[in-house]
Write an enzyme that holds these catalytic residues in place. Structure first.
Site, mmCIF file in Angstrom:
data_model
loop_
_atom_site.group_PDB
_atom_site.id
_atom_site.type_symbol
_atom_site.label_atom_id
_atom_site.label_comp_id
_atom_site.label_asym_id
_atom_site.label_seq_id
_atom_site.Cartn_x
_atom_site.Cartn_y
_atom_site.Cartn_z
ATOM 1 N N CYS A 112 0.835 -1.200 0.000
ATOM 2 C CA CYS A 112 0.000 0.000 0.000
ATOM 3 C C CYS A 112 0.873 1.255 0.000
ATOM 4 O O CYS A 112 0.639 2.191 -0.770
ATOM 5 C CB CYS A 112 -0.922 -0.006 1.213
ATOM 6 S SG CYS A 112 -2.156 1.316 1.203
ATOM 7 N N CYS A 113 1.907 1.278 0.856
ATOM 8 C CA CYS A 113 2.830 2.416 0.878
ATOM 9 C C CYS A 113 3.537 2.575 -0.460
ATOM 10 O O CYS A 113 3.736 3.691 -0.944
ATOM 11 C CB CYS A 113 3.862 2.237 1.984
ATOM 12 S SG CYS A 113 3.237 2.430 3.660
ATOM 13 N N CYS A 195 -0.978 8.240 7.049
ATOM 14 C CA CYS A 195 -2.321 7.935 6.551
ATOM 15 C C CYS A 195 -3.231 7.553 7.720
ATOM 16 O O CYS A 195 -2.797 6.936 8.696
ATOM 17 C CB CYS A 195 -2.268 6.790 5.550
ATOM 18 S SG CYS A 195 -1.435 7.220 4.002
ATOM 19 N N CYS A 198 -3.483 3.829 9.180
ATOM 20 C CA CYS A 198 -2.269 3.239 9.750
ATOM 21 C C CYS A 198 -1.579 4.149 10.758
ATOM 22 O O CYS A 198 -0.400 3.959 11.070
ATOM 23 C CB CYS A 198 -1.294 2.863 8.635
ATOM 24 S SG CYS A 198 -1.942 1.627 7.488
ATOM 25 N N CYS A 221 7.921 4.249 5.317
ATOM 26 C CA CYS A 221 7.089 4.004 4.135
ATOM 27 C C CYS A 221 7.935 3.428 3.007
ATOM 28 O O CYS A 221 8.847 4.081 2.524
ATOM 29 C CB CYS A 221 6.471 5.313 3.650
ATOM 30 S SG CYS A 221 5.341 6.098 4.808
#
Length: 236
Positions: A112-113, A195, A198, A221
């Site tokens: 996702c990062c 985000c 998280c 990240c």
């Protein structure tokens, strides 16, 4: 030709303004600043604005940020008079292919990062020779031995970390002295803000980044350590 990082680090250790001035002078190539507009981002943004308000400032909107961060980014950029603030984000086609339902973070935070932050940043940095970050040694983890000037072997970029040696007190004192606005989530226990899915609040005495990816062996990240070497996550 790569700049002499050993010389630069020896010359500018403890001198954030000097490090910024040489970075923005053109002597080290074309340099951008990357800012999350997070908990203490106002300090470095203010320092940059005092030197050159036309410095390209890249802000990554992952599309999963707190609403407070988006408002803070808009208001602070306007207050500081930044004239080249660039909002960048993930590729829409890649999002539809890999995370159409916005749930990738539940299964694989690294991917996702990579999708929402690392790849957009790498695209945005094309054409730049380096970038300025707000990382500090006191934040711990991979940052504990941070130099003010470093070379990213994965991308070839120069990284400039002017605030590497600053403490949390240094940052607070600077913000008070210049009457800079705090990110609204700081007062609610968020000393490090990423985000929304998280990032959580941090208890008194915890590491300031403990609320990031809580419960996971992850504190950056899109960055991994392989065979003792820091590298970026490779695109799948």
């Amino acid at each position: 030709m790569q700049p002499d990082l050993t010389r630069l680090n020896a010359r500018y250790e403890g001198d954030a303004e000097g490090a910024l001035r040489v970075a923005l002078s053109g002597a080290l190539g074309k340099i951008a600043m990357v800012s999350s507009f997070g908990a203490d981002s106002a300090v470095l943004l203010h320092l940059v604005a005092q030197i050159d308000r036309a410095t390209p400032v890249l802000f990554i909107n992952t599309l999963m940020l707190f609403p407070e961060t988006l408002t803070y980014q808009h208001d602070l950029g306007k207050q500081l008079g930044l004239t080249d603030l660039r909002v960048i984000g993930p590729d829409r086609a890649e999002l539809l292919e890999k995370d159409a339902d916005n749930i990738l973070h539940l299964a694989d935070t690294d991917s996702c990062c990579d999708l929402r932050k690392t790849r957009p940043l790498e695209r945005a940095l094309q054409g730049f020779d380096g970038w300025i970050t707000g990382r500090k040694r006191y934040q711990g983890g991979l940052r504990a031995s941070l130099d003010q000037f470093e070379h990213d072997p994965a991308t070839g970029h120069l990284k400039v970390n002017p605030l590497a040696g600053w403490s949390a007190k240094d940052l607070g004192d600077y913000m008070n002295r210049h009457m800079l606005p705090r990110h609204p989530l700081v007062a609610r226990g968020y000393p490090s803000i990423g985000c929304a899915p998280c990032t959580g609040p941090v208890a008194a005495g915890e590491d300031p980044r403990a609320g990031r990816w809580r419960g996971q062996e992850k504190d950056e990240c899109g960055i991994h350590i392989v065979d003792g070497r820091v590298i970026r996550r490779q695109a799948s």
